[in-house]
Design a protein around this motif. Structure first.
Motif, PDB file in Angstrom:
ATOM      1  N   ALA A   1      15.086 -67.562 -70.259  1.00  0.00           N
ATOM      2  CA  ALA A   1      15.444 -68.602 -71.223  1.00  0.00           C
ATOM      3  C   ALA A   1      16.373 -69.636 -70.598  1.00  0.00           C
ATOM      4  O   ALA A   1      16.254 -70.840 -70.864  1.00  0.00           O
ATOM      5  CB  ALA A   1      16.101 -67.965 -72.445  1.00  0.00           C
ATOM      6  N   ASP A   2      17.302 -69.200 -69.771  1.00  0.00           N
ATOM      7  CA  ASP A   2      18.244 -70.134 -69.150  1.00  0.00           C
ATOM      8  C   ASP A   2      17.521 -71.142 -68.265  1.00  0.00           C
ATOM      9  O   ASP A   2      17.821 -72.347 -68.285  1.00  0.00           O
ATOM     10  CB  ASP A   2      19.282 -69.368 -68.318  1.00  0.00           C
ATOM     11  N   VAL A   3      16.559 -70.647 -67.473  1.00  0.00           N
ATOM     12  CA  VAL A   3      15.801 -71.548 -66.605  1.00  0.00           C
ATOM     13  C   VAL A   3      14.952 -72.502 -67.433  1.00  0.00           C
ATOM     14  O   VAL A   3      14.865 -73.701 -67.141  1.00  0.00           O
ATOM     15  CB  VAL A   3      14.918 -70.741 -65.624  1.00  0.00           C
ATOM     16  N   ALA A   4      14.307 -71.995 -68.485  1.00  0.00           N
ATOM     17  CA  ALA A   4      13.469 -72.844 -69.335  1.00  0.00           C
ATOM     18  C   ALA A   4      14.299 -73.935 -70.003  1.00  0.00           C
ATOM     19  O   ALA A   4      13.874 -75.100 -70.078  1.00  0.00           O
ATOM     20  CB  ALA A   4      12.773 -71.990 -70.395  1.00  0.00           C
ATOM     21  N   LEU A   5      15.482 -73.583 -70.475  1.00  0.00           N
ATOM     22  CA  LEU A   5      16.352 -74.558 -71.134  1.00  0.00           C
ATOM     23  C   LEU A   5      16.815 -75.626 -70.147  1.00  0.00           C
ATOM     24  O   LEU A   5      16.785 -76.830 -70.444  1.00  0.00           O
ATOM     25  CB  LEU A   5      17.560 -73.845 -71.746  1.00  0.00           C
ATOM     26  N   ALA A   6      17.200 -75.203 -68.948  1.00  0.00           N
ATOM     27  CA  ALA A   6      17.656 -76.154 -67.927  1.00  0.00           C
ATOM     28  C   ALA A   6      16.515 -77.072 -67.503  1.00  0.00           C
ATOM     29  O   ALA A   6      16.716 -78.281 -67.304  1.00  0.00           O
ATOM     30  CB  ALA A   6      18.212 -75.399 -66.730  1.00  0.00           C
ATOM     31  N   ARG A   7      15.326 -76.500 -67.381  1.00  0.00           N
ATOM     32  CA  ARG A   7      14.181 -77.293 -66.945  1.00  0.00           C
ATOM     33  C   ARG A   7      13.830 -78.350 -67.969  1.00  0.00           C
ATOM     34  O   ARG A   7      13.580 -79.516 -67.640  1.00  0.00           O
ATOM     35  CB  ARG A   7      12.991 -76.376 -66.667  1.00  0.00           C
ATOM     36  N   TRP A   8      13.814 -77.953 -69.242  1.00  0.00           N
ATOM     37  CA  TRP A   8      13.484 -78.904 -70.291  1.00  0.00           C
ATOM     38  C   TRP A   8      14.559 -79.980 -70.414  1.00  0.00           C
ATOM     39  O   TRP A   8      14.260 -81.152 -70.658  1.00  0.00           O
ATOM     40  CB  TRP A   8      13.291 -78.179 -71.621  1.00  0.00           C
ATOM     41  N   THR A   9      15.800 -79.600 -70.262  1.00  0.00           N
ATOM     42  CA  THR A   9      16.885 -80.583 -70.319  1.00  0.00           C
ATOM     43  C   THR A   9      16.702 -81.635 -69.234  1.00  0.00           C
ATOM     44  O   THR A   9      16.945 -82.830 -69.443  1.00  0.00           O
ATOM     45  CB  THR A   9      18.249 -79.879 -70.154  1.00  0.00           C
ATOM     46  N   ALA A  10      16.233 -81.208 -68.061  1.00  0.00           N
ATOM     47  CA  ALA A  10      16.054 -82.115 -66.936  1.00  0.00           C
ATOM     48  C   ALA A  10      14.821 -83.002 -67.087  1.00  0.00           C
ATOM     49  O   ALA A  10      14.821 -84.159 -66.639  1.00  0.00           O
ATOM     50  CB  ALA A  10      15.964 -81.316 -65.643  1.00  0.00           C
ATOM     51  N   MET A  11      13.743 -82.491 -67.690  1.00  0.00           N
ATOM     52  CA  MET A  11      12.496 -83.255 -67.705  1.00  0.00           C
ATOM     53  C   MET A  11      12.247 -84.008 -69.015  1.00  0.00           C
ATOM     54  O   MET A  11      11.299 -84.798 -69.101  1.00  0.00           O
ATOM     55  CB  MET A  11      11.301 -82.344 -67.398  1.00  0.00           C
ATOM     56  N   ALA A  12      13.088 -83.822 -70.027  1.00  0.00           N
ATOM     57  CA  ALA A  12      12.913 -84.520 -71.299  1.00  0.00           C
ATOM     58  C   ALA A  12      12.926 -86.032 -71.082  1.00  0.00           C
ATOM     59  O   ALA A  12      13.784 -86.569 -70.374  1.00  0.00           O
ATOM     60  CB  ALA A  12      14.016 -84.113 -72.270  1.00  0.00           C
ATOM     61  N   GLY A  13      11.950 -86.706 -71.679  1.00  0.00           N
ATOM     62  CA  GLY A  13      11.854 -88.148 -71.572  1.00  0.00           C
ATOM     63  C   GLY A  13      11.281 -88.655 -70.264  1.00  0.00           C
ATOM     64  O   GLY A  13      11.230 -89.859 -70.032  1.00  0.00           O
ATOM     65  N   ARG A  14      10.813 -87.761 -69.418  1.00  0.00           N
ATOM     66  CA  ARG A  14      10.309 -88.138 -68.106  1.00  0.00           C
ATOM     67  C   ARG A  14       8.827 -87.767 -67.976  1.00  0.00           C
ATOM     68  O   ARG A  14       8.206 -87.287 -68.926  1.00  0.00           O
ATOM     69  CB  ARG A  14      11.133 -87.455 -67.020  1.00  0.00           C
ATOM     70  N   THR A  15       8.268 -87.986 -66.806  1.00  0.00           N
ATOM     71  CA  THR A  15       6.879 -87.622 -66.554  1.00  0.00           C
ATOM     72  C   THR A  15       6.798 -86.656 -65.379  1.00  0.00           C
ATOM     73  O   THR A  15       7.661 -86.645 -64.501  1.00  0.00           O
ATOM     74  CB  THR A  15       6.011 -88.858 -66.225  1.00  0.00           C
ATOM     75  N   GLY A  16       5.772 -85.849 -65.401  1.00  0.00           N
ATOM     76  CA  GLY A  16       5.473 -84.935 -64.307  1.00  0.00           C
ATOM     77  C   GLY A  16       3.973 -84.818 -64.172  1.00  0.00           C
ATOM     78  O   GLY A  16       3.220 -85.308 -65.029  1.00  0.00           O
ATOM     79  N   GLU A  17       3.536 -84.170 -63.110  1.00  0.00           N
ATOM     80  CA  GLU A  17       2.098 -83.968 -62.918  1.00  0.00           C
ATOM     81  C   GLU A  17       1.795 -82.481 -62.963  1.00  0.00           C
ATOM     82  O   GLU A  17       2.342 -81.707 -62.169  1.00  0.00           O
ATOM     83  CB  GLU A  17       1.620 -84.540 -61.585  1.00  0.00           C
ATOM     84  N   LEU A  18       0.952 -82.101 -63.912  1.00  0.00           N
ATOM     85  CA  LEU A  18       0.502 -80.715 -63.982  1.00  0.00           C
ATOM     86  C   LEU A  18      -0.684 -80.577 -63.020  1.00  0.00           C
ATOM     87  O   LEU A  18      -1.726 -81.222 -63.203  1.00  0.00           O
ATOM     88  CB  LEU A  18       0.090 -80.366 -65.413  1.00  0.00           C
ATOM     89  N   VAL A  19      -0.493 -79.790 -61.975  1.00  0.00           N
ATOM     90  CA  VAL A  19      -1.502 -79.642 -60.928  1.00  0.00           C
ATOM     91  C   VAL A  19      -2.110 -78.246 -61.018  1.00  0.00           C
ATOM     92  O   VAL A  19      -1.382 -77.246 -61.029  1.00  0.00           O
ATOM     93  CB  VAL A  19      -0.879 -79.844 -59.532  1.00  0.00           C
ATOM     94  N   THR A  20      -3.428 -78.188 -61.096  1.00  0.00           N
ATOM     95  CA  THR A  20      -4.123 -76.905 -61.186  1.00  0.00           C
ATOM     96  C   THR A  20      -5.129 -76.777 -60.052  1.00  0.00           C
ATOM     97  O   THR A  20      -6.022 -77.608 -59.907  1.00  0.00           O
ATOM     98  CB  THR A  20      -4.858 -76.742 -62.532  1.00  0.00           C
ATOM     99  N   GLY A  21      -4.946 -75.727 -59.259  1.00  0.00           N
ATOM    100  CA  GLY A  21      -5.916 -75.409 -58.224  1.00  0.00           C
ATOM    101  C   GLY A  21      -7.059 -74.607 -58.816  1.00  0.00           C
ATOM    102  O   GLY A  21      -6.840 -73.769 -59.703  1.00  0.00           O
TER     103      GLY A  21
END
Length: 211
Positions: free
Chosen positions: A98-118
């Motif tokens: 949960a701590d990692v998920a919360l930190a990750r969401w706090t960092a990426m909120a309002g931003r963009t990323g690329e979901l990459v699937t092999g």
């Protein structure tokens, strides 16, 4: 084509759901590949190469297991996938806590990323892999800005802990994704357009697999 078994080398219920909704009836064989070990061997590889290598490792492990002792007439397609989120050049997988998920969401909120699937498709005939095709798909994800209470409730649900990038498009996380640019099925975990192309490369027409 003659009867061919479709095998999904993944424990993901989301991937299984996508394939079932698209007319396939795959068996599920979990590869149990050591993902951390594979990634460690590809430490400097770009995101697309890393996730594609993971997808192939999963498919190859399951193919080897299934092929052992298979009859000469046995035909199968083994599909392996692996998804990660690339943000600011960093490749991130499942938060796990949960701590990692919360930190990750706090960092990426309002931003963009690329979901990459092999993606990897291995065609088995009898006890051997006769053809294979591997590629990746990328989809840009535009994240919303959940209020702190919403974010804490989402993390408390447990959903983001065990999915690539800490979010879903087809579950509770969909409330907090403003939009995507690209293939939505890829964000769920398996790109149907890319999979159709890979099946064609190994000599299979997807409509022949519909149930």
């Amino acid at each position: 084509m003659d009867t061919v078994q479709v095998i999904l080398a993944s424990a993901s219920p989301a991937r299984l759901g996508v394939l079932r909704a698209a007319g396939l009836a795959p068996q599920v064989h979990v590869s149990e590949v050591d993902e951390d070990a594979v990634l460690a061997s590809l430490r400097d590889a770009p995101p697309a190469e890393a996730v594609t290598a993971l997808a192939r490792a999963k498919a190859a492990t399951v193919a080897e297991r299934v092929a052992a002792g298979a009859a000469e007439t046995f035909e199968a397609l083994v599909i392996g996938c692996d998804s990660m989120l690339s943000i600011d050049g960093e490749l991130v997988g499942k938060p796990g806590t949960a701590d990692v998920a919360l930190a990750r969401w706090t960092a990426m909120a309002g931003r963009t990323g690329e979901l990459v699937t092999g993606h990897a498709v291995l065609r088995l005939s009898g006890g051997a892999v006769t053809k294979e095709a591997c590629r990746h798909a990328g989809t840009t994800v535009r994240f919303g800005r959940p209020r702190q209470a919403e974010l804490e409730a989402y993390v408390s649900s447990g959903e983001p802990l065990h999915v690539a990038g800490g979010f879903t498009l087809d579950g509770l996380g969909g409330w907090f994704v403003d939009g995507i640019d690209g293939d939505h099925s890829n964000v769920i975990g398996i790109s149907l357009p890319l999979l159709r192309a890979l099946l064609t490369e190994v000599g299979v027409t997807v409509t022949d697999l519909w149930q």
